[in-house]
Every structure is written in C-alpha cells, then in structure tokens.
Scaffold this motif. Sequence first.
Motif, mmCIF file in Angstrom:
data_model
loop_
_atom_site.group_PDB
_atom_site.id
_atom_site.type_symbol
_atom_site.label_atom_id
_atom_site.label_comp_id
_atom_site.label_asym_id
_atom_site.label_seq_id
_atom_site.Cartn_x
_atom_site.Cartn_y
_atom_site.Cartn_z
ATOM 1 N N LEU A 166 26.063 25.040 -58.650
ATOM 2 C CA LEU A 166 25.492 26.057 -57.769
ATOM 3 C C LEU A 166 24.721 25.412 -56.415
ATOM 4 C CD1 LEU A 166 23.350 29.122 -58.715
ATOM 5 C CD2 LEU A 166 23.037 27.889 -56.687
ATOM 6 N N ILE A 167 25.522 25.368 -55.191
ATOM 7 C CA ILE A 167 24.909 24.602 -54.219
ATOM 8 C C ILE A 167 23.926 25.878 -53.375
ATOM 9 C CG2 ILE A 167 25.419 23.234 -52.168
ATOM 10 C CD1 ILE A 167 28.174 22.470 -53.737
ATOM 11 N N ASN A 168 22.712 25.563 -53.211
ATOM 12 C CA ASN A 168 21.953 26.545 -52.560
ATOM 13 C C ASN A 168 21.764 25.933 -51.188
ATOM 14 O OD1 ASN A 168 19.714 28.595 -52.278
ATOM 15 N ND2 ASN A 168 18.809 26.607 -51.581
ATOM 16 N N VAL A 169 21.854 26.899 -50.119
ATOM 17 C CA VAL A 169 21.330 26.570 -48.735
ATOM 18 C C VAL A 169 20.570 27.608 -48.458
ATOM 19 C CG1 VAL A 169 23.474 25.318 -48.146
ATOM 20 C CG2 VAL A 169 23.430 27.930 -47.662
ATOM 21 N N GLY A 170 19.381 27.148 -47.454
ATOM 22 C CA GLY A 170 18.491 28.529 -47.025
ATOM 23 C C GLY A 170 18.741 28.937 -45.791
ATOM 24 N N PRO A 171 18.921 30.179 -45.862
ATOM 25 C CA PRO A 171 19.173 30.749 -44.316
ATOM 26 C C PRO A 171 17.953 30.918 -43.662
ATOM 27 C CG PRO A 171 19.348 32.306 -46.031
ATOM 28 C CD PRO A 171 19.412 31.213 -46.609
ATOM 29 N N THR A 172 17.735 31.148 -42.221
ATOM 30 C CA THR A 172 16.672 31.279 -41.439
ATOM 31 C C THR A 172 16.361 32.971 -41.656
ATOM 32 O OG1 THR A 172 18.058 32.019 -39.693
ATOM 33 C CG2 THR A 172 17.656 29.934 -39.813
ATOM 34 N N LYS A 173 15.531 33.403 -41.162
ATOM 35 C CA LYS A 173 14.838 34.603 -41.291
ATOM 36 C C LYS A 173 15.832 35.655 -40.665
ATOM 37 C CE LYS A 173 11.901 34.547 -37.060
ATOM 38 N NZ LYS A 173 10.512 34.478 -36.558
ATOM 39 N N GLU A 174 16.664 35.019 -39.719
ATOM 40 C CA GLU A 174 17.743 35.923 -39.097
ATOM 41 C C GLU A 174 18.985 35.937 -39.912
ATOM 42 O OE1 GLU A 174 14.881 34.588 -36.276
ATOM 43 O OE2 GLU A 174 16.320 33.430 -37.293
ATOM 44 N N GLY A 175 19.197 35.086 -40.802
ATOM 45 C CA GLY A 175 20.367 35.176 -41.799
ATOM 46 C C GLY A 175 21.344 34.037 -41.373
ATOM 47 N N MET A 176 20.923 33.256 -40.684
ATOM 48 C CA MET A 176 21.943 32.146 -39.938
ATOM 49 C C MET A 176 21.632 30.845 -40.973
ATOM 50 S SD MET A 176 23.175 33.628 -37.372
ATOM 51 C CE MET A 176 23.970 32.275 -36.753
ATOM 52 N N ILE A 177 22.822 30.205 -41.229
ATOM 53 C CA ILE A 177 23.113 29.155 -41.724
ATOM 54 C C ILE A 177 23.078 27.971 -40.712
ATOM 55 C CG2 ILE A 177 24.299 27.593 -43.339
ATOM 56 C CD1 ILE A 177 23.200 30.032 -44.413
ATOM 57 N N ILE A 178 21.892 27.122 -40.766
ATOM 58 C CA ILE A 178 21.736 26.107 -39.614
ATOM 59 C C ILE A 178 22.854 25.013 -39.837
ATOM 60 C CG2 ILE A 178 19.232 26.417 -39.608
ATOM 61 C CD1 ILE A 178 18.694 23.753 -41.374
ATOM 62 N N PRO A 179 22.918 24.210 -38.532
ATOM 63 C CA PRO A 179 24.109 23.326 -38.483
ATOM 64 C C PRO A 179 24.182 22.059 -39.538
ATOM 65 C CG PRO A 179 23.159 23.729 -36.241
ATOM 66 C CD PRO A 179 22.254 24.406 -37.273
ATOM 67 N N ILE A 180 23.143 21.548 -40.000
ATOM 68 C CA ILE A 180 23.176 20.601 -41.067
ATOM 69 C C ILE A 180 23.857 21.337 -42.254
ATOM 70 C CG2 ILE A 180 20.840 20.833 -42.077
ATOM 71 C CD1 ILE A 180 20.949 17.654 -42.185
ATOM 72 N N PHE A 181 23.619 22.350 -42.737
ATOM 73 C CA PHE A 181 24.033 23.036 -43.872
ATOM 74 C C PHE A 181 25.558 23.141 -43.531
ATOM 75 C CE2 PHE A 181 19.677 24.862 -45.121
ATOM 76 C CZ PHE A 181 19.477 23.723 -45.887
ATOM 77 N N GLN A 182 25.687 23.796 -42.467
ATOM 78 C CA GLN A 182 27.382 24.022 -42.332
ATOM 79 C C GLN A 182 27.984 22.683 -42.489
ATOM 80 O OE1 GLN A 182 27.813 26.399 -38.686
ATOM 81 N NE2 GLN A 182 26.084 27.248 -38.722
ATOM 82 N N GLU A 183 27.454 21.643 -41.759
ATOM 83 C CA GLU A 183 28.144 20.373 -41.744
ATOM 84 C C GLU A 183 28.361 19.830 -43.027
ATOM 85 O OE1 GLU A 183 27.542 16.772 -38.943
ATOM 86 O OE2 GLU A 183 26.009 16.585 -40.928
ATOM 87 N N ARG A 184 27.528 19.847 -44.045
ATOM 88 C CA ARG A 184 27.497 19.276 -45.428
ATOM 89 C C ARG A 184 28.546 20.260 -46.158
ATOM 90 N NH1 ARG A 184 25.037 16.047 -43.074
ATOM 91 N NH2 ARG A 184 23.101 15.019 -43.787
ATOM 92 N N LEU A 185 28.578 21.430 -45.873
ATOM 93 C CA LEU A 185 29.547 22.388 -46.742
ATOM 94 C C LEU A 185 30.937 22.155 -46.125
ATOM 95 C CD1 LEU A 185 27.495 25.651 -47.269
ATOM 96 C CD2 LEU A 185 27.882 23.999 -48.818
ATOM 97 N N LEU A 186 31.124 22.069 -44.975
ATOM 98 C CA LEU A 186 32.399 21.979 -44.390
ATOM 99 C C LEU A 186 32.870 20.431 -44.761
ATOM 100 C CD1 LEU A 186 31.875 23.397 -40.842
ATOM 101 C CD2 LEU A 186 33.591 24.244 -42.432
#
Length: 230
Positions: A166-186
């Motif tokens: 289970l790989i967790n990423v913490g979204p911002t208060k606006e519900g956005m996934i920040i670039p470093i999380f996007q990069e790692r998952l991609l």
Amino acid sequence: SVRAAGLRMGYYYSLLEWYNPLYVRDKTANFTTTLFSDYKAQPELRELVERYKPDIVWADGEWEANDTYWKSREFLAWLYNDSPVREGVVTNDRWGSNLKCVHGGFHTCKDRYNPGVLQPHKWENAMTIDELSWGYRENGRLEEYKSTYDLIVTLVQTVSCGGNILINVGPTKEGMIIPIFQERLLDLGKWLDINGEAIYGSVPWKAQNDSIGTTWYTAKKGTVYAICLN
C-alpha cells in the motif's frame, strides 16, 4: 466510478476520534464505558458497509483500546456472516490494541512493515513515499522522500515475501498530488511496464532472495523470476 473502471473498492476507517466528546468520556473512564463505540463507530461502520458495499474494510486508530471496547468481534461476525458483502469482503488486523499482527484477513502489524522473509499469513506493507509523514508537508526536503530506486526495492521485497503493498501519498488541502509524488509513481509505473510480469499475479518462490539480498525471486505458472536490484 471505481467499479466501472474495473477496480475493487475499499474504504479506510479510523476507529478513534481524539476530540470527539463521546470518545473523550470513554477514555477518561479508562474505556469502561462504550458510548463512542455504541453511538458513533459501530453504527457508522455498518452504514458504510450497507450503503457502499466495499470489498475491503481497512481499519486503523485502534491502538488506545482493545477489541472489546471497539466491539470488533461483533462487527466482524456481522460482516462475515450477515452483511451484504459477506461472500467476498477482506479486512486487515487493526481492530483492537491486542489484535494487530494476530487476527485479520491480512496482517499489517505496524506502519511500513517489511519483514524481508516469507510470512505464514497474508500481509501488507502499508508505507509512505514521504518517510516522515502520511500527509502532505509544505516543508518536506528532497532527502526525506523515497527515491525511485528505494520504492522499487520496497515493492520487490514485499512481493517476493508474499505481501501486498500500500503506497501512500499525501494530497494537499486542495486535493492535488504534488510533483514529487507524481514523479515517483510514474517512475514506478514505467518500471512495471517492463518488469510487471514478475510482479502481477506472482507468488513467492521457495527462496525469497540470494545470500547477499540484491536479487529477489518471484514465481508464476512454472516460471521463476530473478529481479536483480544491484
């Protein structure tokens, strides 16, 4: 929409609410009263199951009281015997301070649990890309996030030993996934595009790794895969 995409749907449920007045009263009484369990947690859990019919019920926040206070046995008995999802639902082990790594459809044992050896019971590595937090941090430093390589290593070790990840990423208060999380998952997705045959649908082999721990093994339909991480 989740099921329309061909995915399984589950929900995370935190048993405790630190500042709920009913929970505070129960805790002050050393959990000899069960107001919060009776009037908040149990009705809510049943409503969620009956309304949304999840495939997974992932409980958390159990550590301050045992399963008797949370009335977990009663809920799980209903879930597996009488609920609308009784034929296929799966649960974890966080249903009381005395149950973690003891009872559950799969064991999570502790956050970031990665034993490195085959386990006798199905288990899950609930981990975070951010090494310090399950949520979003504005002040996160680059070295505090798992590198792509470390993320791949964690995935391979987990699967080789028969675990889910289970790989967790913490979204911002606006519900956005920040670039470093996007990069790692991609990046992980790109690696799986090439090597996913050794991961998806695989099972542990008779040995999990080599003597120095840089090559990990999985198996599927008579084929053994050696995943070299050095």
